[in-house]
Design a protein around this motif. Sequence first.
Motif, PDB file in Angstrom:
ATOM      1  N   ASP A   1     -82.540  14.396  22.321  1.00  0.00           N
ATOM      2  CA  ASP A   1     -83.899  14.709  21.888  1.00  0.00           C
ATOM      3  C   ASP A   1     -84.427  13.569  21.022  1.00  0.00           C
ATOM      4  O   ASP A   1     -84.102  13.479  19.835  1.00  0.00           O
ATOM      5  N   ASN A   2     -85.224  12.687  21.612  1.00  0.00           N
ATOM      6  CA  ASN A   2     -85.764  11.552  20.874  1.00  0.00           C
ATOM      7  C   ASN A   2     -86.724  11.982  19.775  1.00  0.00           C
ATOM      8  O   ASN A   2     -86.868  11.293  18.769  1.00  0.00           O
TER       9      ASN A   2
ATOM     10  N   ILE B   1     -78.630  15.425  19.364  1.00  0.00           N
ATOM     11  CA  ILE B   1     -77.960  15.570  20.656  1.00  0.00           C
ATOM     12  C   ILE B   1     -77.514  17.022  20.757  1.00  0.00           C
ATOM     13  O   ILE B   1     -76.912  17.554  19.825  1.00  0.00           O
ATOM     14  N   VAL B   2     -77.787  17.663  21.886  1.00  0.00           N
ATOM     15  CA  VAL B   2     -77.421  19.060  22.090  1.00  0.00           C
ATOM     16  C   VAL B   2     -76.541  19.163  23.331  1.00  0.00           C
ATOM     17  O   VAL B   2     -76.896  18.652  24.400  1.00  0.00           O
TER      18      VAL B   2
ATOM     19  N   LEU C   1     -73.218  23.042  20.850  1.00  0.00           N
ATOM     20  CA  LEU C   1     -73.073  22.129  19.724  1.00  0.00           C
ATOM     21  C   LEU C   1     -74.314  21.268  19.643  1.00  0.00           C
ATOM     22  O   LEU C   1     -74.783  20.737  20.645  1.00  0.00           O
ATOM     23  N   GLN C   2     -74.850  21.173  18.416  1.00  0.00           N
ATOM     24  CA  GLN C   2     -75.975  20.280  18.183  1.00  0.00           C
ATOM     25  C   GLN C   2     -75.572  19.297  17.094  1.00  0.00           C
ATOM     26  O   GLN C   2     -75.100  19.704  16.026  1.00  0.00           O
ATOM     27  N   ILE C   3     -75.746  18.017  17.362  1.00  0.00           N
ATOM     28  CA  ILE C   3     -75.502  16.988  16.354  1.00  0.00           C
ATOM     29  C   ILE C   3     -76.865  16.531  15.864  1.00  0.00           C
ATOM     30  O   ILE C   3     -77.661  15.975  16.617  1.00  0.00           O
TER      31      ILE C   3
ATOM     32  N   GLY D   1     -73.090  18.678  12.316  1.00  0.00           N
ATOM     33  CA  GLY D   1     -72.821  19.322  13.586  1.00  0.00           C
ATOM     34  C   GLY D   1     -73.049  20.816  13.435  1.00  0.00           C
ATOM     35  O   GLY D   1     -72.520  21.436  12.519  1.00  0.00           O
ATOM     36  N   LEU D   2     -73.864  21.406  14.292  1.00  0.00           N
ATOM     37  CA  LEU D   2     -74.176  22.825  14.210  1.00  0.00           C
ATOM     38  C   LEU D   2     -73.599  23.560  15.411  1.00  0.00           C
ATOM     39  O   LEU D   2     -73.945  23.269  16.547  1.00  0.00           O
ATOM     40  N   SER D   3     -72.686  24.489  15.127  1.00  0.00           N
ATOM     41  CA  SER D   3     -72.107  25.341  16.157  1.00  0.00           C
ATOM     42  C   SER D   3     -71.364  26.464  15.448  1.00  0.00           C
ATOM     43  O   SER D   3     -71.263  26.474  14.228  1.00  0.00           O
TER      44      SER D   3
END
Length: 155
Positions: free
Chosen positions: A17-18, A23-24, A43-45, A51-53
Amino acid sequence: GGFKRTSTDFACLAEFDNATGSIVFKSAASGSADAAISWTNQLQIKNDGRGLSQFTAKAWINFNGQNTVAIRDSHNVSSITDNGTGNYNVTMANAMANVNYCVTAVSGRGNGEDMHALVPQSNFNFTTTVFRILTLQAWDTFHDASYVGATVFGD
């Protein structure tokens, strides 16, 4: 519109996602060929390195709880407050989605004394940004601990 299956296998996707700089990583259970894919974020960075998860710590802290309290190192923690002997508030930089998160805490003293760390919920309600840690010796006497650590998991 959207993604469709080419086979009945599981599906995986890495999305860059610019606009947000994140990054997902996504996945989808198997389904029928030519069916639309319903993605689940695994996972989303974030652009700040978080890091979200469900399997990554949302926050953690290691701090000195004696004399002038000080954070040694942390992730997603903005500050600590010394409320008195063996009593600390930890404030997270980014709020949790709700108050149903889990905190584990440990404490100790450099002189080898046994210490216990508690994260009370009965006399201090969690907020989405603040939790409390109590450090005790022999389960009944509040003591400042030279080593205090906590880890947060949840949404």
